[in-house]
Design a protein around this motif. Structure first.
Motif, PDB file in Angstrom:
ATOM      1  N   ALA A 235      44.728  36.556  43.173  1.00 42.75           N
ATOM      2  CA  ALA A 235      43.700  35.932  42.347  1.00 42.75           C
ATOM      3  C   ALA A 235      42.540  35.404  43.171  1.00 42.75           C
ATOM      4  O   ALA A 235      41.368  35.551  42.794  1.00 42.75           O
ATOM      5  CB  ALA A 235      44.322  34.794  41.526  1.00 42.75           C
ATOM      6  N   VAL A 236      42.857  34.779  44.313  1.00 49.12           N
ATOM      7  CA  VAL A 236      41.807  34.261  45.195  1.00 49.12           C
ATOM      8  C   VAL A 236      40.974  35.407  45.753  1.00 49.12           C
ATOM      9  O   VAL A 236      39.743  35.326  45.823  1.00 49.12           O
ATOM     10  CB  VAL A 236      42.419  33.412  46.323  1.00 49.12           C
ATOM     11  CG1 VAL A 236      41.368  33.053  47.364  1.00 49.12           C
ATOM     12  CG2 VAL A 236      43.051  32.147  45.756  1.00 49.12           C
ATOM     13  N   ALA A 237      41.642  36.511  46.126  1.00 49.66           N
ATOM     14  CA  ALA A 237      40.927  37.678  46.653  1.00 49.66           C
ATOM     15  C   ALA A 237      40.010  38.273  45.597  1.00 49.66           C
ATOM     16  O   ALA A 237      38.863  38.653  45.870  1.00 49.66           O
ATOM     17  CB  ALA A 237      41.924  38.718  47.154  1.00 49.66           C
ATOM     18  N   ALA A 238      40.507  38.373  44.358  1.00 59.85           N
ATOM     19  CA  ALA A 238      39.703  38.935  43.271  1.00 59.85           C
ATOM     20  C   ALA A 238      38.494  38.063  42.979  1.00 59.85           C
ATOM     21  O   ALA A 238      37.389  38.569  42.740  1.00 59.85           O
ATOM     22  CB  ALA A 238      40.562  39.098  42.023  1.00 59.85           C
ATOM     23  N   ALA A 239      38.689  36.735  42.997  1.00 61.52           N
ATOM     24  CA  ALA A 239      37.582  35.831  42.744  1.00 61.52           C
ATOM     25  C   ALA A 239      36.526  35.942  43.837  1.00 61.52           C
ATOM     26  O   ALA A 239      35.311  35.855  43.575  1.00 61.52           O
ATOM     27  CB  ALA A 239      38.095  34.402  42.646  1.00 61.52           C
ATOM     28  N   ARG A 240      36.972  36.155  45.064  1.00 67.55           N
ATOM     29  CA  ARG A 240      36.031  36.291  46.185  1.00 67.55           C
ATOM     30  C   ARG A 240      35.204  37.571  46.021  1.00 67.55           C
ATOM     31  O   ARG A 240      33.999  37.564  46.274  1.00 67.55           O
ATOM     32  CB  ARG A 240      36.813  36.328  47.501  1.00 67.55           C
ATOM     33  CG  ARG A 240      35.936  36.274  48.736  1.00 67.55           C
ATOM     34  CD  ARG A 240      36.758  36.335  50.004  1.00 67.55           C
ATOM     35  NE  ARG A 240      37.728  35.243  50.083  1.00 67.55           N
ATOM     36  CZ  ARG A 240      39.037  35.398  50.131  1.00 67.55           C
ATOM     37  NH1 ARG A 240      39.560  36.618  50.079  1.00 67.55           N
ATOM     38  NH2 ARG A 240      39.837  34.361  50.200  1.00 67.55           N
ATOM     39  N   VAL A 241      35.839  38.637  45.578  1.00 70.01           N
ATOM     40  CA  VAL A 241      35.128  39.910  45.413  1.00 70.01           C
ATOM     41  C   VAL A 241      34.092  39.811  44.292  1.00 70.01           C
ATOM     42  O   VAL A 241      32.984  40.368  44.397  1.00 70.01           O
ATOM     43  CB  VAL A 241      36.145  41.038  45.106  1.00 70.01           C
ATOM     44  CG1 VAL A 241      35.413  42.300  44.649  1.00 70.01           C
ATOM     45  CG2 VAL A 241      36.984  41.330  46.335  1.00 70.01           C
ATOM     46  N   SER A 242      34.431  39.120  43.216  1.00 69.53           N
ATOM     47  CA  SER A 242      33.538  39.059  42.050  1.00 69.53           C
ATOM     48  C   SER A 242      32.457  37.991  42.172  1.00 69.53           C
ATOM     49  O   SER A 242      31.543  37.935  41.355  1.00 69.53           O
ATOM     50  CB  SER A 242      34.363  38.810  40.781  1.00 69.53           C
ATOM     51  OG  SER A 242      35.032  37.564  40.862  1.00 69.53           O
ATOM     52  N   ALA A 243      32.587  37.136  43.196  1.00 63.51           N
ATOM     53  CA  ALA A 243      31.615  36.048  43.340  1.00 63.51           C
ATOM     54  C   ALA A 243      30.239  36.569  43.751  1.00 63.51           C
ATOM     55  O   ALA A 243      30.118  37.569  44.440  1.00 63.51           O
ATOM     56  CB  ALA A 243      32.129  35.061  44.386  1.00 63.51           C
TER      57      ALA A 243
END
Length: 243
Positions: A235-243
């Protein structure tokens, strides 16, 4: 999505074990610190960090000269929002790295076999332990395999205390973006046999019999807990990519 987990291994017989199968959608980069492989910097970790257990104590820098670098990495990762999991020695190194204290050969003695872990109310809303703990009864207790004689005796300032056992209070905690667990959710029967045989002062066959009797339950709980960490990393990785 695929994400990268860096794993620091501190001993040849303390491997990823079941954890490898529980992180199948991750790219695992294993750093064999015990073989002299260099400890990466925090910006080289990828999406998360796991520090496994080992046979040295948390201050044993002369016998394990890589430990200062691992402690620094744990301090940096936990302050840099990198999801991190320390298991047994990894948890002790995390505590020391953030200003806590570990007692070597703690007076309560060796804690070995299948122990009952009591989850505190703080664990219910925890990002990693919460999915497991929220489904438990009001008693909030789970069995987990363990084998250790050193123990965290002072948590770092600002840490969240998540779980205890009857023998040792600090079985799980969170500090910054890092989690430490004193027990071994990843340990299989074969791995436990190696550790107990090496220890020499515990009843290996009794430990293995207790493990075998509850193996399905232990594996399910371990997978749920480690799965909570893996989901959090994702989830943290996905949020970083979409930021």
């Amino acid at each position: 999505m695929t994400f990268v987990l860096t794993v620091v291994q501190n001993a040849p017989d303390v491997p990823l074990d079941r954890l490898e199968g529980w992180a199948q959608d991750a790219t695992l980069t294993v750093v064999r610190a015990d073989l002299g492989e260099p400890i990466p910097a925090v910006d080289e970790l990828g999406d998360g960090l796991v520090v496994l257990g080992g046979h040295h104590h948390a201050y044993d820098d002369s016998a394990a000269p890589w430990l200062p670098a691992v402690r620094q990495l744990l301090a940096d990762a936990s302050r840099s929002e990198v999801p991190t999991l320390g298991i047994c020695l990894g948890a002790q190194l995390l505590a020391v790295a953030r200003g806590g204290r570990v007692q070597v050969a703690a007076p309560p003695g060796t804690e070995a076999g299948v122990v009952t872990i009591y989850w505190r109310v703080e664990a219910v809303s925890d990002p990693v332990a919460g999915p497991l703990v929220a489904g438990l009864t009001e008693r909030r207790a789970t069995p987990q395999p363990t084998l250790h004689s050193d123990a965290v005796v002072d948590l770092p300032a600002g840490a969240v205390w998540l779980a205890s056992s009857n023998q040792y209070p600090y079985q799980a905690f969170r500090i910054g973006s890092a989690w430490g667990v004193q027990f071994h959710p990843e340990a299989s029967a074969a791995t436990l046999r190696e550790w107990a045989t090496r220890d020499g002062d515990v009843d290996t066959e009794a430990i293995l019999a207790e493990y075998a009797e509850r193996e399905a339950e232990l594996v399910g709980i371990g997978e749920a807990l480690v799965g909570g960490f893996v989901d959090h990393v994702r989830a943290v990785a996905a949020a970083r990519v979409s930021a």
